[in-house]
Design a protein around this motif. Sequence first.
Motif, PDB file in Angstrom:
ATOM      1  N   LYS A  58       0.910  -1.088  -0.180  1.00  0.00           N
ATOM      2  CA  LYS A  58       0.052  -0.079   0.076  1.00  0.00           C
ATOM      3  C   LYS A  58       0.976   1.177  -0.009  1.00  0.00           C
ATOM      4  O   LYS A  58       0.667   2.172  -0.797  1.00  0.00           O
TER       5      LYS A  58
ATOM      6  N   TRP B 142       8.092  -2.525  -3.083  1.00  0.00           N
ATOM      7  CA  TRP B 142       7.207  -3.505  -3.438  1.00  0.00           C
ATOM      8  C   TRP B 142       7.768  -4.880  -2.957  1.00  0.00           C
ATOM      9  O   TRP B 142       7.073  -5.769  -2.411  1.00  0.00           O
TER      10      TRP B 142
ATOM     11  N   GLY C 155       8.160  -5.482   0.486  1.00  0.00           N
ATOM     12  CA  GLY C 155       7.124  -5.792   1.178  1.00  0.00           C
ATOM     13  C   GLY C 155       6.538  -7.127   0.929  1.00  0.00           C
ATOM     14  O   GLY C 155       5.915  -8.040   1.822  1.00  0.00           O
ATOM     15  N   LEU C 156       6.636  -7.672  -0.348  1.00  0.00           N
ATOM     16  CA  LEU C 156       6.317  -9.205  -0.706  1.00  0.00           C
ATOM     17  C   LEU C 156       7.090 -10.113   0.093  1.00  0.00           C
ATOM     18  O   LEU C 156       6.707 -11.100   0.637  1.00  0.00           O
TER      19      LEU C 156
ATOM     20  N   LEU D  35       8.625  -9.738   2.860  1.00  0.00           N
ATOM     21  CA  LEU D  35       8.384  -9.431   4.516  1.00  0.00           C
ATOM     22  C   LEU D  35       6.878 -10.514   4.615  1.00  0.00           C
ATOM     23  O   LEU D  35       6.708 -11.127   5.577  1.00  0.00           O
ATOM     24  N   MET D  36       6.136 -10.092   3.633  1.00  0.00           N
ATOM     25  CA  MET D  36       4.829 -10.965   3.584  1.00  0.00           C
ATOM     26  C   MET D  36       5.024 -12.562   3.611  1.00  0.00           C
ATOM     27  O   MET D  36       4.398 -13.256   4.602  1.00  0.00           O
ATOM     28  N   LEU D  37       5.690 -12.811   2.639  1.00  0.00           N
ATOM     29  CA  LEU D  37       5.875 -14.384   2.601  1.00  0.00           C
ATOM     30  C   LEU D  37       6.634 -14.926   3.650  1.00  0.00           C
ATOM     31  O   LEU D  37       6.346 -16.040   4.192  1.00  0.00           O
TER      32      LEU D  37
ATOM     33  N   GLY E 113       6.631 -13.729   6.718  1.00  0.00           N
ATOM     34  CA  GLY E 113       5.614 -13.859   7.919  1.00  0.00           C
ATOM     35  C   GLY E 113       4.598 -14.826   7.579  1.00  0.00           C
ATOM     36  O   GLY E 113       4.346 -15.909   8.779  1.00  0.00           O
ATOM     37  N   GLU E 114       4.119 -15.357   6.716  1.00  0.00           N
ATOM     38  CA  GLU E 114       3.205 -16.454   6.284  1.00  0.00           C
ATOM     39  C   GLU E 114       3.913 -17.766   6.393  1.00  0.00           C
ATOM     40  O   GLU E 114       3.521 -18.716   6.795  1.00  0.00           O
TER      41      GLU E 114
ATOM     42  N   SER F 197      -4.532 -14.270  14.837  1.00  0.00           N
ATOM     43  CA  SER F 197      -4.507 -13.718  13.821  1.00  0.00           C
ATOM     44  C   SER F 197      -4.879 -12.131  14.042  1.00  0.00           C
ATOM     45  O   SER F 197      -4.544 -11.449  13.220  1.00  0.00           O
TER      46      SER F 197
ATOM     47  N   SER G 280      -2.166  -9.524  13.829  1.00  0.00           N
ATOM     48  CA  SER G 280      -1.818  -8.882  12.504  1.00  0.00           C
ATOM     49  C   SER G 280      -2.947  -7.628  12.095  1.00  0.00           C
ATOM     50  O   SER G 280      -2.495  -6.618  11.752  1.00  0.00           O
TER      51      SER G 280
ATOM     52  N   SER H 269      -1.330  -4.116  11.780  1.00  0.00           N
ATOM     53  CA  SER H 269      -1.738  -3.362  10.580  1.00  0.00           C
ATOM     54  C   SER H 269      -2.126  -1.937  10.956  1.00  0.00           C
ATOM     55  O   SER H 269      -1.983  -0.914  10.077  1.00  0.00           O
TER      56      SER H 269
END
Length: 352
Positions: free
Chosen positions: A1, A22, A25-26, A28-30, A32-33, A52, A55, A59
């Motif tokens: 975002k 971007w 961010g991708l 870090l998201m992967l 975290g998952e 959850s 999160s 956020s």
Amino acid sequence: KYCHIRLAGSKDPRAYFKTKTWWLGLFLMLLGELGVFASYAFAPLSLIVPLSAVSVIASAIIGIIFIKEKWKPKDFLRRYVLSFVGCGLAIVGTYLLVTFAPNSHEKMTGENITRHLVSWPFLLYMLVEIILFCLLLYFYKERNANSIAVILLLVALLGSMTVVTVKAVAGMLVLSIQGNLQLDYPIFYVMFVCMVATAVYQAAFLSQASQMYDSSLIASVGYILSTTVAITAGAVFYLDFLGEDVLHICMFALGCLIAFLGVFLITRNRKKSIPFEPYISMDAMPGMQNMHDKGMTVQPDLKASFSYGALENNDNISEIYTPATLPIMQEEHGSRSASGVPYRVLEHTKKE
């Protein structure tokens, strides 16, 4: 975002996937998952799923820091007090969840998973879930029941199977890495296929819901429904609450309710989107008198008409919108002394 906002506010012609922000961010998201996926192998399912809410809290806080919205001091309480109260409630609920969550956890071996899979409580639960899922899918597809509760309940039912299979796959992978090989059991591949299939269809239903409803509403309602169904599935399949006393179960349920309320307050305080108006209101211009106070409008708001100043050809329009007509003067043939008319009218038959 944050990357999209920076690109929108600059003259940078690059696409979003060509920026370092971007990709960071991708990544870090992967990451975290991946951590969430690994956590299913070390803790009960009924503890991991409600967490959850963390999160959602993160956020909300990170969004205020990075995505700076302009607001006036007098609007601060009105816009952010519910978010702060929601964060506080979510933290209290999370504390109760961690304190009174089930502590029993068994190793995810192929024998244990197979034993749970063929147990009569889970078979009965699967029968009820399949019947409920088919009924909801029938009303959604055939009866056009597009309620957000119907769509997100479909997502929650699929999500319950996703978390059950994720825990089995993650547990067997961790045991295999530790030296106790579990990949030679057929149940591992059955669980892996079910995990991928339910995740894909769950994402498809979420995509359809996002096209019809606001994202904040989907986040709050989806969290409540998915968490409730997933805890039920974990309690039936993995017997998370077996041997727990009534006090711990009641405090765990209270923590869930407080966390649900906190997430609802956090997500409900988002800015609403402004709907598109298909015509220009002339009385909204500076110096123009407000005509809406007298019950009149400068231009009628006709449905499906997006062109300014144009009216639809509709016979049901009241006579007030009937276009004005000029008086018709018939031309006298053969009379040279007749005065010239400004225009000539040609009469046609209906067939012509």
